[in-house]
Design an enzyme around this catalytic site. Structure first.
Site, PDB file in Angstrom:
ATOM      1  N   GLY A  71       0.808  -1.211   0.000  1.00  0.00           N
ATOM      2  CA  GLY A  71       0.000   0.000   0.000  1.00  0.00           C
ATOM      3  C   GLY A  71       0.843   1.262   0.000  1.00  0.00           C
ATOM      4  O   GLY A  71       0.516   2.245  -0.678  1.00  0.00           O
ATOM      5  N   THR A  72       1.926   1.256   0.753  1.00  0.00           N
ATOM      6  CA  THR A  72       2.766   2.457   0.835  1.00  0.00           C
ATOM      7  C   THR A  72       3.327   2.800  -0.536  1.00  0.00           C
ATOM      8  O   THR A  72       3.295   3.964  -0.968  1.00  0.00           O
ATOM      9  CB  THR A  72       3.902   2.244   1.863  1.00  0.00           C
ATOM     10  OG1 THR A  72       3.299   2.000   3.140  1.00  0.00           O
ATOM     11  CG2 THR A  72       4.822   3.445   1.944  1.00  0.00           C
ATOM     12  N   GLY A 227      -2.071  -6.191   0.026  1.00  0.00           N
ATOM     13  CA  GLY A 227      -2.505  -7.576   0.201  1.00  0.00           C
ATOM     14  C   GLY A 227      -2.574  -8.062   1.636  1.00  0.00           C
ATOM     15  O   GLY A 227      -3.469  -8.817   1.993  1.00  0.00           O
ATOM     16  N   THR A 264      11.395  -7.033 -11.925  1.00  0.00           N
ATOM     17  CA  THR A 264      10.797  -8.338 -12.240  1.00  0.00           C
ATOM     18  C   THR A 264       9.567  -8.578 -11.368  1.00  0.00           C
ATOM     19  O   THR A 264       9.639  -8.429 -10.143  1.00  0.00           O
ATOM     20  CB  THR A 264      11.847  -9.458 -12.008  1.00  0.00           C
ATOM     21  OG1 THR A 264      12.993  -9.149 -12.807  1.00  0.00           O
ATOM     22  CG2 THR A 264      11.296 -10.822 -12.397  1.00  0.00           C
ATOM     23  N   CYS A 352       0.798   2.117  12.607  1.00  0.00           N
ATOM     24  CA  CYS A 352       2.001   2.921  12.439  1.00  0.00           C
ATOM     25  C   CYS A 352       2.179   3.922  13.564  1.00  0.00           C
ATOM     26  O   CYS A 352       3.259   4.439  13.759  1.00  0.00           O
ATOM     27  CB  CYS A 352       1.939   3.659  11.111  1.00  0.00           C
ATOM     28  SG  CYS A 352       1.553   2.549   9.787  1.00  0.00           S
TER      29      CYS A 352
HETATM   30  N1  PLP Z   1      -2.970   3.163   3.740  1.00  0.00           N
HETATM   31  C1  PLP Z   1      -3.724   2.788   4.793  1.00  0.00           C
HETATM   32  C2  PLP Z   1      -5.078   3.386   4.989  1.00  0.00           C
HETATM   33  C3  PLP Z   1      -3.247   1.839   5.699  1.00  0.00           C
HETATM   34  O1  PLP Z   1      -3.997   1.467   6.742  1.00  0.00           O
HETATM   35  C4  PLP Z   1      -1.948   1.286   5.485  1.00  0.00           C
HETATM   36  C5  PLP Z   1      -1.387   0.317   6.430  1.00  0.00           C
HETATM   37  O2  PLP Z   1      -1.804   0.193   7.557  1.00  0.00           O
HETATM   38  C6  PLP Z   1      -1.218   1.712   4.358  1.00  0.00           C
HETATM   39  C7  PLP Z   1      -1.765   2.657   3.517  1.00  0.00           C
HETATM   40  C8  PLP Z   1       0.141   1.158   4.068  1.00  0.00           C
HETATM   41  O3  PLP Z   1       0.056  -0.161   3.524  1.00  0.00           O
HETATM   42  P1  PLP Z   1       1.308  -1.160   3.557  1.00  0.00           P
HETATM   43  O4  PLP Z   1       1.395  -1.685   4.948  1.00  0.00           O
HETATM   44  O5  PLP Z   1       0.961  -2.239   2.586  1.00  0.00           O
HETATM   45  O6  PLP Z   1       2.493  -0.401   3.132  1.00  0.00           O
END
Ligand code: PLP
Length: 424
Positions: A71-72, A227, A264, A352
Site C-alpha cells: 500500500g505504501t 494484500g 521483475t 504505524c
Molecule cells: N494506507 C492505509 C489506509 C493503511 O492502513 C496502510 C497500512 O496500515 C497503508 C496505507 C500502508 O500499507 P502497507 O502496509 O501495505 O504499506
C-alpha cells in the site's frame, strides 16, 4: 481463556489456500514472466490471469492493475507520480507563475500525507488538507471550495487529462479510515473532483476485501490496495490506475507494469493477491451481515461495561469488522498492554502510530482533545465474533479499565486536561 486477535486492520494471517496457490510459482513455474521461453510464458499467463481476476473483483479493467510492493508504494506512486506528471503539464501551459496544489483529506494515512509533504518539500506544491467532521466524514463543501480556488479556466467538467484547467494536481482521499473505520462517499468525491478537471486517488487499503469496490463505476482515477490486509504475505499490493491519467514512474528500469513500476514481477505474489482478494470478497458476501451484527453487539457490550468509553467514527457507515473507542481518563497505550496481558491483542489506533506515543491523527482531525485521543483503542476482526467471545472481551475490558483507573493518579479527564494545560 481464549486468546483473541482483534488487530486485523494491522495485518491478517495468510490462509492455506493462498499459500498453496502461490507454491507452484515458487517451486515449478518460477520463470521470469518477461522471458520468451515457454516457462516464462507460463509465468506470464499466471501473472495476467491474476491481474484480470483482481480487476474483475474491483470493478476495473486488467490494464488498470499495476503490481507494487504494498500500500505504501502504491500511495507513493499515485501521489508523487501523478503530481509530477501533471505539474509538468501545468508548467508547460502556464509557466512558473501558477503554484501547484495537492488536496488531501486531513485523515489520510502517512503513506499519502508524507508523499504530499514530499512534493511540498521538493517541488514547492501547496498541500491543502480538507477537514472532517466529528465522525470523520470528509467535508465535501470544503473540498468544492478549495477546488474552486484553484480554477485557472472556468470549469466545464469532464476530462481530467490534457491541458490542466486547475492548479490542483490531484485530490486524494481514503475509502475507509484505518483508525475509526468511517467509509467515505467516494463516488460523490470523484464527481466533485472531476467537475473541476482534477483526478482522484483513493487509498482503499483498509476497504479492499471488506466492502465492495467498483473503481470504474465510481469513476475513480487511481486506487491503492495492500494484500496483507486481506490475507497475502506482507509486501504485496497494487495501484489501479486509469490510462487517462498522466503518471511519472518512480522506479526506473526494465519497463514492467506499463513502464510505471519496473522490476521483475512477483508472480507468486500476484497470484496470492488475486486468490486472497477473491476469498475475501466471497467471505464478505457470506458473513457481512453476521460480522456487522457482532460488531454492533461488541460496541454495545463495551459501552455498557465502561460507560465513560465513546465509540469513535460513524456508528453505521463504518467497516463491518471495525470497532474503535476512546476511554477518557485512561492511557490507550497502558490499556493496550494490559489487554494484551489478559489475552486480547488489539491496537491503539493505526499500527504505524503504535510506539510513537502520538495521539492518533484522525482523532485530532475529528476534534478530539489530544489527551482523550491518546486513550484510543481499535478492535478489528474479519470473522463474526461469537456471543461468548463478545462477553469475554467486555469482561476483560471492564477488568482492565478498573485496574488502570485504580492504578492511575490522574485518572479523571478533568485532571488530565488541567495537567495538559499546565505543560502547554
Ligand atoms: N494506507 C492505509 C489506509 C493503511 O492502513 C496502510 C497500512 O496500515 C497503508 C496505507 C500502508 O500499507 P502497507 O502496509 O501495505 O504499506
Amino acid at each position: 481463556m481464549e486468546h483473541l486477535y482483534l488487530d486485523a486492520a494491522s495485518t491478517e494471517p495468510v490462509s492455506a489456500d493462498v499459500i498453496s496457490a502461490m507454491m507452484p510459482f515458487l517451486t515449478e513455474a518460477y520463470a521470469n514472466p518477461m522471458s520468451v521461453h515457454s516457462a516464462g510464458k507460463t509465468a506470464a499467463r499466471a501473472l495476467e490471469a491474476a491481474r484480470a481476476s483482481m480487476a474483475a473483483d474491483l470493478g476495473a479493467r486488467p490494464d488498470d492493475v499495476i503490481f507494487t510492493s504494498g500500500g505504501t508504494e502504491a500511495d507513493n506512486l499515485a501521489i508523487k507520480g501523478i503530481a509530477m506528471a501533471r505539474m509538468r503539464l501545468l508548467r508547460e501551459t502556464y509557466g512558473e507563475q501558477v503554484c501547484p496544489r495537492l488536496i488531501v483529506s486531513s485523515i489520510e494515512h502517512p503513506a499519502v500525507l508524507e508523499s504530499a509533504r514530499w512534493m511540498e518539500r521538493w517541488f514547492g506544491c501547496e498541500v491543502v488538507e480538507i477537514p472532517v467532521d466529528s465522525q470523520a466524514h470528509i467535508d465535501t463543501d470544503a473540498l468544492r471550495a478549495e477546488l474552486a480556488q484553484g480554477e485557472l479556466t472556468p470549469s466545464t467538467g469532464g476530462a481530467t487529462s490534457g491541458k490542466p484547467r486547475n492548479s490542483t494536481l490531484l485530490v486524494s482521499t481514503m475509502l475507509a479510515n484505518n483508525e475509526v473505520g468511517t467509509v467515505e462517499p467516494i463516488d460523490r468525491i470523484a464527481r466533485i473532483a472531476h467537475e473541476y478537471g482534477v483526478p482522484l486517488h483513493v487509498d482503499a487499503v483498509q476497504a479492499a476485501g471488506q466492502i465492495p469496490i467498483r473503481m470504474r463505476e465510481w469513476d475513480v482515477d487511481a486506487l491503492s490496495l495492500s494484500g496483507h490486509k486481506f490475507g497475502t504475505p506482507k509486501g504485496l499490493g497494487a495501484l489501479l490506475l486509469r490510462s487517462r491519467v498522466p503518471v511519472e514512474p518512480l522506479m526506473s528500469g526494465g519497463g514492467q507494469e506499463r513502464s510505471l513500476r519496473s522490476g521483475t514481477q512477483n508472480v507468486a505474489g500476484a497470484v496470492a493477491l488475486a486468490v486472497a482478494l477473491r476469498d475475501a470478497n466471497t467471505r464478505m458476501r457470506d458473513v457481512q451481515r453476521a460480522l456487522v451484527a457482532s460488531r454492533d453487539r461488541l460496541i454495545d457490550a463495551i459501552l455498557r461495561v465502561e460507560p465513560r468509553a465513546q465509540l469513535t467514527g460513524d456508528p453505521q457507515r463504518r467497516l463491518p469488522g471495525h470497532a474503535s473507542f476512546v476511554f477518557p481518563g485512561l492511557s490507550g497505550e497502558a490499556l493496550l498492554v494490559d489487554l494484551d496481558a489478559r489475552g486480547i491483542a488489539c491496537s491503539s489506533g493505526s499500527a504505524c502510530a503504535v510506539g510513537r506515543h502520538e495521539a492518533p491523527g484522525t482523532l485530532l482531525a475529528m476534534g478530539y482533545d489530544p489527551v482523550v485521543a491518546k486513550s484510543a483503542i481499535r478492535m478489528t476482526f474479519r470473522e463474526p465474533l461469537a456471543p461468548e467471545q463478545i462477553n469475554q472481551i467486555a469482561a476483560v475490558v471492564e477488568d482492565s479499565c478498573t485496574a488502570l483507573r485504580g492504578a492511575s493518579t490522574v485518572s479523571d479527564p478533568a485532571i488530565n486536561i488541567q495537567a495538559q494545560q499546565a505543560t502547554a
